[in-house]
Scaffold this active site. Structure first.
Site, PDB file in Angstrom:
ATOM      1  N   LYS A  23      -3.062 -10.053   9.611  1.00  0.00           N
ATOM      2  CA  LYS A  23      -2.455  -9.699  10.899  1.00  0.00           C
ATOM      3  C   LYS A  23      -3.078 -10.530  12.016  1.00  0.00           C
ATOM      4  O   LYS A  23      -2.375 -11.097  12.851  1.00  0.00           O
ATOM      5  CB  LYS A  23      -2.676  -8.206  11.135  1.00  0.00           C
ATOM      6  N   ARG A  93      -5.856  -1.794  15.206  1.00  0.00           N
ATOM      7  CA  ARG A  93      -5.181  -1.820  13.901  1.00  0.00           C
ATOM      8  C   ARG A  93      -6.032  -2.542  12.868  1.00  0.00           C
ATOM      9  O   ARG A  93      -6.726  -3.500  13.192  1.00  0.00           O
ATOM     10  CB  ARG A  93      -3.827  -2.537  14.021  1.00  0.00           C
ATOM     11  N   GLY A 102      -2.313   1.021   2.030  1.00  0.00           N
ATOM     12  CA  GLY A 102      -3.183   2.168   1.776  1.00  0.00           C
ATOM     13  C   GLY A 102      -4.211   2.392   2.870  1.00  0.00           C
ATOM     14  O   GLY A 102      -4.949   3.349   2.833  1.00  0.00           O
ATOM     15  N   MET A 104      -5.752   2.102   7.143  1.00  0.00           N
ATOM     16  CA  MET A 104      -5.657   2.940   8.330  1.00  0.00           C
ATOM     17  C   MET A 104      -4.361   2.753   9.100  1.00  0.00           C
ATOM     18  O   MET A 104      -3.831   1.657   9.175  1.00  0.00           O
ATOM     19  CB  MET A 104      -6.819   2.602   9.246  1.00  0.00           C
ATOM     20  N   ARG A 337       4.476 -11.294   9.562  1.00  0.00           N
ATOM     21  CA  ARG A 337       3.829 -11.524   8.256  1.00  0.00           C
ATOM     22  C   ARG A 337       4.919 -11.879   7.253  1.00  0.00           C
ATOM     23  O   ARG A 337       6.096 -11.613   7.510  1.00  0.00           O
ATOM     24  CB  ARG A 337       3.074 -10.281   7.794  1.00  0.00           C
ATOM     25  N   HIS A 455       7.792   4.162   5.924  1.00  0.00           N
ATOM     26  CA  HIS A 455       6.684   3.976   4.978  1.00  0.00           C
ATOM     27  C   HIS A 455       7.196   3.978   3.546  1.00  0.00           C
ATOM     28  O   HIS A 455       6.894   3.092   2.749  1.00  0.00           O
ATOM     29  CB  HIS A 455       5.656   5.091   5.190  1.00  0.00           C
ATOM     30  N   SER A 764      -6.937 -15.839 -32.803  1.00  0.00           N
ATOM     31  CA  SER A 764      -6.187 -15.125 -31.774  1.00  0.00           C
ATOM     32  C   SER A 764      -7.141 -14.080 -31.208  1.00  0.00           C
ATOM     33  O   SER A 764      -7.680 -13.260 -31.956  1.00  0.00           O
ATOM     34  CB  SER A 764      -4.951 -14.464 -32.369  1.00  0.00           C
ATOM     35  N   CYS A 831      -3.841 -12.089 -28.132  1.00  0.00           N
ATOM     36  CA  CYS A 831      -2.792 -11.098 -28.372  1.00  0.00           C
ATOM     37  C   CYS A 831      -3.195  -9.704 -27.911  1.00  0.00           C
ATOM     38  O   CYS A 831      -2.482  -8.748 -28.125  1.00  0.00           O
ATOM     39  CB  CYS A 831      -2.384 -11.095 -29.840  1.00  0.00           C
ATOM     40  N   TYR A 851      -1.599 -20.474 -26.273  1.00  0.00           N
ATOM     41  CA  TYR A 851      -0.548 -19.490 -25.947  1.00  0.00           C
ATOM     42  C   TYR A 851      -1.146 -18.142 -25.598  1.00  0.00           C
ATOM     43  O   TYR A 851      -2.298 -17.851 -25.923  1.00  0.00           O
ATOM     44  CB  TYR A 851       0.438 -19.331 -27.114  1.00  0.00           C
TER      45      TYR A 851
HETATM   46  C1  PEP Z   1      -6.773  -6.284 -30.034  1.00  0.00           C
HETATM   47  O1  PEP Z   1      -7.730  -5.672 -30.493  1.00  0.00           O
HETATM   48  O2  PEP Z   1      -6.790  -6.882 -28.951  1.00  0.00           O
HETATM   49  C2  PEP Z   1      -5.502  -6.321 -30.761  1.00  0.00           C
HETATM   50  C3  PEP Z   1      -4.502  -7.059 -30.334  1.00  0.00           C
HETATM   51  O3  PEP Z   1      -5.382  -5.526 -31.851  1.00  0.00           O
HETATM   52  P1  PEP Z   1      -5.114  -3.955 -31.777  1.00  0.00           P
HETATM   53  O4  PEP Z   1      -4.789  -3.625 -30.359  1.00  0.00           O
HETATM   54  O5  PEP Z   1      -4.011  -3.683 -32.708  1.00  0.00           O
HETATM   55  O6  PEP Z   1      -6.432  -3.402 -32.225  1.00  0.00           O
END
Ligand code: PEP
Ligand code: MG
Length: 877
Positions: A23, A93, A102, A104, A337, A455, A764, A831, A851
C-alpha cells in the site's frame, strides 16, 4: 548511518515494496506520478520487526522520527494535529508486502477529541458531520485498537434509535450524535476502567502498535500459512491525512477495478456511495451505485478518475484495484494495487494483456498464481441439472464456481463441520476478517449484505471460493435459521450456489468435471514453452490416469499398487495373502490377485498410451488390510478353512506398535519374495499384452521398490524382479526393456544414495515418508500438534504440505548429487505430495529433478509452477 524508519509518500517509490509494504509503495508511486493523493507518511516494515525484537514496544528513536514526520505533514497540509481551528485528521492502515485481508482494519478520523470536534464542526460548518466522524472514530479505535467489540457499540446505537423512535442512522441529529459520543465514552470507561484517550498523539501511537500487533493475530497467521508469506516480512503502517467523502452531496467514496475481477472483461468496474466514508461501501450497509452512474452524478470527477485508471493500468501493466474519495467535488486517490481476481479473470487478463502488447508471455505466466488454478479444476454444475433446478433466490455473483453443501452460520461451525468431513456453505449476514478460516474451509459463501467489493466478495475471489453476496431477500428468523423465497432453511440443510450467475438453489445440484479450454489452454500452452521440469501424475486407476492426461500429465510417477486392493471383491484375496501362514497358502492367494493386478496395469497402460509409467510395489502397513469387524473375521476364517481362534491369533500377532515404521515397503518382499514375483509377472505381462496391441507405444515399464534404506535390500528385491521379468520377456520374443529404480524416502537412503544408485536406475523422492522420518513426525498424527508449532512460530508451514527445504531439502539435494556421482544419467523425480505444491516445485526445479509427480487435479498447477520456476531462474541471471 542510523536506520530510517519513516518515509514521506514523496520520498518512496513503487520499488520499495519490501520496506514500505504494498500500500505504502503504491501511494508513493502515485504521488510521484503526480496523482491527487492525500499526503502522509509510512512507518516501515523494519520498524515492525524492531517492535517485535524490542519486546513489543516502539523505541523512542522511532517515535521521535514519527513525530518529526508528523510535523512535516502538518507543515505541508497547513493543518495541525489536535488543533481546534484547523485540525489534521489522519487514517491509519496496515500494509504488508503482500496484501493480507487477515490483518487490521482501517482507523479513520484519528485526531478527534471533545475539543477538536467542536472546531471541526465550525470549520466544516457541519456539526452533524463532525460528530458523526467522531462517533465513528471512537467505535473503530475501540474495536480495532482496544479490542472492544463493534457489536457493543451497535447495541448502544440501536437503543438510541428505539428511544428516539427512528429507524435509520441518517435520522440522527447532530445533538443525537453528540449524545451518542457520550454514551460510547461511558461504555469505554466502564469496560476499560479508564478514559477514552483524548490526546491525538497517544491515539496515533496506540494505533500504530495495534497495526504491528495485528501482524501476529490468529487470522494473519492463518492467512500467511495459506499463502506462504513469511512472518519475518512484518507490516508497514500508512498514516495519511483524511479527506472526507461524507461532507455532503458533492462528496462521495468508492472502489473500482480497471477490469472486471470476476470475468476479466476490459471494462471499468466498481461502485461508489455519495456522502459516505469508505467503510460504508465495504460494510455493505448501504447499497452502492455502479461506477458508471458516477458519470452523470459528477461528470468532472468521473472523467478525471477514468483517466487516472488508464494511466495506472498502463503504468503497472496489470489490472488495478483502487479506492477513491471525492471531497467537495475534488477527487483523491487513496489506494491502488494489483487487483485480486478470480482464476478465470486472472487467465483472461493475462492473455488479453499479451494480446494488447502490454506484457510478454513470461510476464503473463508470472501474473497467474498457480494455486489459483485449483478453482477451475473443480467440478462445475451439470448444465442439464442446473437448468432443471429452480432458484429460490438470487444475488450478486461475487466469486464464480459451483458449490453445494450443508448450511452453517458461523465460521467456527464451518471449521467443526469440515473436520467431520462435511461440505459446507457458510451463510452470514456479512463476513469480517475473523471469518477467514471458516471461509477457507467452506465450499461456498452466501451473505445477506454486501456488494461486489464487500469483504466476503474480495476474500472469496482471492481464495477461489464460490461466493454469492448481498442477498437482501434472506430474512434471518433466528441465529441459525432463515427464510429465502418461500423456503425455510436451518443448519445442516443442503444448499447450492452458482457464483457465476448469483443464483441460489435449495438442495444439492450434481456437478461435472472441469476441462481446460480458451484462455486457460492458451496460458498453459505458454507455460509448457518455458518450463523444463516434466510433470507426471500419481494415479492408481485408468480413470484417474485419463483425467491427468487431459490436464497435461506427461506420464505416471507413482502407481500405488495397494490402492487397487481396497475394493470389496479384492480385499478378500489380499487378506488371505496377509494371514497366510505358509508360502503355499500365500502363493494361492497371490494367484487370485495376479489377474486383477495385470488387468489394472493393462488399463493404465492403455490410458497412458506411449507415456512412461512408474509402478511401485506393495508398500502399506499390512494392518490397513486386516479385518476388524467380527463378521469379516468369521467370513475370512470360513473362506480360508481356518479355525476362528487361530485366525484371531494370527491377526493379533500381525499387530504392530508403529506400523508406519513396521513391516511395509520392500520389507514385505524381503520376507515374502513371492509378492514381488507376482507383481513383476503382472507388470511385465500387462506391458507385453499392451505392446502386442500397440507396438508403436514402445512401453518401458518402470518398476519402483519402496522404502529402501540399504542397497543390499534393494538388490535382493531387484534380483527377484530381474529373474522373473527376463524370463517372461525372453519367452515373449519381444525386444522389450524395463527399468528398476527406488524411492528415496528413508533418510538412510538419501545419505547413501551413491551406493543405492549402483542398483537403482532411477530415484523418486517419496517426500511424505522422507518428511515423516526426517522430522520424526507421524504422518497420521502430526496434524494434532503442529498447530501449536504454528502458534509458537517454531514452524510456519506444514512440512507435509510444503517441502522443508532446509532439512528434508538438504537430503534431497545431497541424494541427487550422490546419485549422479555413481550414475550420471540417473532419472530423478518426486512423487510425494510436495510434487503438487508450487513453492516445493520451484525447489525441485533448482535441485535439478527431471520431473514432479502429483495428483491429477494438481497437474495444471504443477505445469504453471514449473514455468514460474524456469522464468524466475532466467530473470535472476
Ligand atoms: C511418499 O512417501 O512420499 C510416497 C509417495 O509414498 P506413500 O505416500 O505412498 O508412502
Ligand atoms: Mg512412502
Amino acid at each position: 548511518m542510523s536506520t530510517k524508519y519513516v518515509y514521506l509518500f514523496s520520498e518512496g517509490s513503487g520499488k520499495m515494496r519490501e520496506l514500505l509494504g504494498g500500500k505504502g509503495a503504491n501511494l508513493a508511486e502515485m504521488t510521484n506520478l503526480g496523482m491527487p493523493v492525500p499526503q502522509g507518511f509510512i512507518i516501515t516494515t523494519e520498524a515492525c520487526t524492531r517492535y517485535y525484537t524490542d519486546k513489543e514496544t516502539i523505541s523512542q528513536d522511532i517515535l521521535d522520527e514519527v513525530f518529526g514526520y508528523l510535523t512535516q505533514l502538518e507543515l505541508s497540509t497547513g493543518k495541525k494535529f489536535g488543533d481546534i481551528d484547523n485540525p489534521l485528521l489522519v487514517s491509519v492502515r496496515s500494509g504488508s508486502r503482500a496484501s493480507m485481508p487477515g490483518m487490521m482494519d482501517t482507523i479513520l478520523n484519528l485526531g478527534l477529541n471533545d475539543t477538536v470536534v467542536e472546531g471541526f464542526a465550525k470549520l466544516t460548518n457541519n456539526p452533524r458531520f463532525a460528530y458523526d466522524s467522531y462517533r465513528r472514530f471512537i467505535q473503530m479505535f475501540s474495536d480495532v485498537v482496544m479490542d472492544l467489540p463493534k457489536h457493543n457499540f451497535e447495541v448502544i446505537i440501536d437503543e438510541m434509535k428505539e428511544k428516539k423512535g427512528i429507524k435509520l442512522d441518517t435520522e440522527f441529529t447532530a445533538e443525537d450524535l453528540k449524545e451518542m459520543v457520550m454514551h460510547f465514552k461511558e461504555y469505554y470507561r466502564s469496560a476499560k476502567q479508564e478514559e477514552f484517550p483524548s490526546d491525538p498523539k497517544i491515539q496515533l501511537v496506540e494505533s500504530v502498535k495495534a497495526v504491528f500487533r495485528s501482524w501476529n493475530n490468529p487470522r494473519a497467521i492463518y492467512y500467511r500459512r495459506m499463502n506462504d508469506i513469511p512472518y519475518s516480512w512484518g507490516t508497514a503502517v500508512n498514516i495519511q491525512s483524511m479527506v472526507f467523502g461524507n461532507m455532503g452531496d458533492d462528496s462521495g467514496t468508492g472502489v473500482a477495478f480497471t477490469r472486471n475481477p470476476s470475468t476479466g472483461e476490459k471494462k471499468l468496474y466498481g461502485e461508489f456511495l455519495m456522502n459516505a466514508q469508505g467503510e460504508d461501501v465495504v460494510a455493505g450497509i448501504r447499497t452502492p451505485q455502479t461506477i458508471d452512474e458516477l458519470k452523470s452524478v459528477m461528470p468532472h470527477a468521473y472523467d478525471q478518475f477514468v483517466d487516472i485508471c488508464d494511466r495506472l493500468e498502463e503504468h503497472y501493466r496489470d489490472m488495478q484495484d483502487m479506492e477513491f474519495t471525492i471531497e467537495k467535488g475534488k477527487l483523491y486517490m487513496l489506494q491502488t494495487r494489483n487487483g485480486k481476481r478470480t482464476a478465470a479473470a486472472a487467465l483472461k487478463v493475462a492473455v488479453d494483456l499479451v494480446k494488447e502488447g502490454m506484457i510478454t508471455k513470461e510476464n503473463a505466466i508470472l501474473q497467474v498464481d498457480p494455486k489459483q488454478l485449483d478453482a477451475l479444476l473443480h467440478p462445475q454444475f451439470d448444465t442439464k441439472k442446473l437448468q432443471e433446478a429452480k432458484p429460490v433466490g438470487s444475488a450478486l455473483p461475487a466469486s464464480p464456481g459451483a458449490a453445494s453443501g450443508r448450511i452453517v452460520f458461523t465460521a467456527a461451525d464451518a471449521v467443526v463441520w469440515k473436520e467431520r468431513g462435511e461440505k459446507i456453505i457458510l451463510v452470514r449476514l456479512e463476513t469480517s476478517p475473523e471469518d477467514i478460516e471458516g471461509m477457507h474451509v467452506s465450499q461456498g459463501i452466501l451473505t445477506a449484505r454486501g456488494g461486489m467489493t464487500s469483504h466476503a466478495a474480495v476474500v472469496a475471489r482471492g481464495m477461489g471460493t464460490c461466493c454469492v453476496s448481498g442477498c437482501g431477500d434472506i430474512k434471518f428468523t433466528s441465529a441459525k435459521t432463515f427464510t429465502l423465497g418461500v423456503v425455510d432453511f436451518k443448519e445442516g440443510d443442503a444448499l447450492s450456489l452458482d457464483g457465476s450467475t448469483g443464483n441460489i438453489y435449495a438442495g444439492a445440484i450434481p456437478t461435472v468435471p472441469a476441462s481446460i479450454t480458451g484462455d486457460f489452454s492458451t496460458l498453459m500452452g505458454w507455460a509448457d514453452e518455458f518450463r523444463t521440469l516434466k510433470v507426471r501424475t500419481n494415479a492408481d486407476t485408468p480413470k484417474d490416469a485419463r483425467q491427468a492426461v487431459e490436464f497435461g500429465a506427461e506420464g505416471i510417477g507413482l502407481v500405488r499398487t495397494e490402492h487397487m486392493f481396497f475394493e470389496v471383491d479384492r480385499i478378500k484375496a489380499m487378506r488371505e495373502m496377509i494371514v497366510s501362514k505358509t508360502e503355499e497358502q500365500r502363493r494361492k492367494a497371490l494367484l487370485k490377485l495376479l489377474p486383477m493386478q495385470r488387468s489394472d496395469f493393462e488399463g493404465i497402460y492403455e490410458a497412458m498410451e506411449y507415456r512412461p509409467v512408474t509402478i511401485r510395489y506393495l508398500d502399506p502397513p499390512l494392518h490397513e488390510f486386516l479385518p476388524t469387524d467380527e463378521e469379516d473375521i468369521v467370513n475370512l476364517a470360513l473362506e480360508m478353512n481356518l479355525d476362528l481362534a487361530e485366525l484371531k491369533n494370527i491377526i493379533s500377532n500381525l499387530h504392530e506398535f508403529n506400523p508406519m515404521m513396521g513391516h511395509r515397503g520392500c520389507r514385505l518382499a524381503v520376507s515374502y519374495p513371492e509378492i514381488a514375483e507376482m507383481q513383476t509377472q503382472a507388470v511385465i505381462e500387462a506391458a507385453i499384452n499392451t505392446i502386442r496391441k500397440h507396438p508403436e507405444w514402445k512401453i518401458v515399464p518402470e518398476i519402483m521398490i519402496p522404502l529402501v534404506g540399504e542397497v543390499k535390500e534393494l538388490k535382493y528385491v531387484k534380483d527377484i524382479v530381474v529373474r522373473v521379468a527376463d524370463k517372461l520377456i525372453a519367452d515373449s520374443g519381444l525386444d522389450m526393456h524395463y527399468m528398476v529404480g527406488t524411492m528415496i524416502e528413508i533418510p538412510r537412503a538419501a545419505l547413501l544414495a551413491d551406493e543405492i544408485a549402483t542398483e537403482a536406475e532411477f530415484f523418486s523422492f517419496g517426500t511424505n515418508d522422507l518428511t515423516q522420518m526426517t522430522f520424526g513426525f507421524s504422518r497420521d498424527d502430526a496434524g494434532a500438534f503442529l498447530s501449536h508449532y504454528y502458534d509458537k512460530k517454531i514452524y510456519e508451514q506444514d512440512p507435509f504440505a510444503r517441502l522443508d527445504q532446509n532439512g528434508v531439502g538438504k537430503l534431497v539435494t545431497m541424494a541427487c548429487k550422490l546419485g549422479k556421482q555413481t550414475r550420471p544419467n540417473i532419472k530423478l523425480g518426486i512423487c510425494g505430495e510436495h510434487g503438487g505444491d508450487p513453492s516445493s516445485i520451484e525447489f525441485c526445479h533448482k535441485a535439478g529433478l527431471s520431473y514432479v509427480s502429483c495428483s491429477p487435479f494438481r497437474v495444471p498447477i504443477a505445469r504453471l509452477a514449473a514455468a514460474h520456476a524456469a522464468i524466475k531462474e532466467k530473470n535472476a541471471k
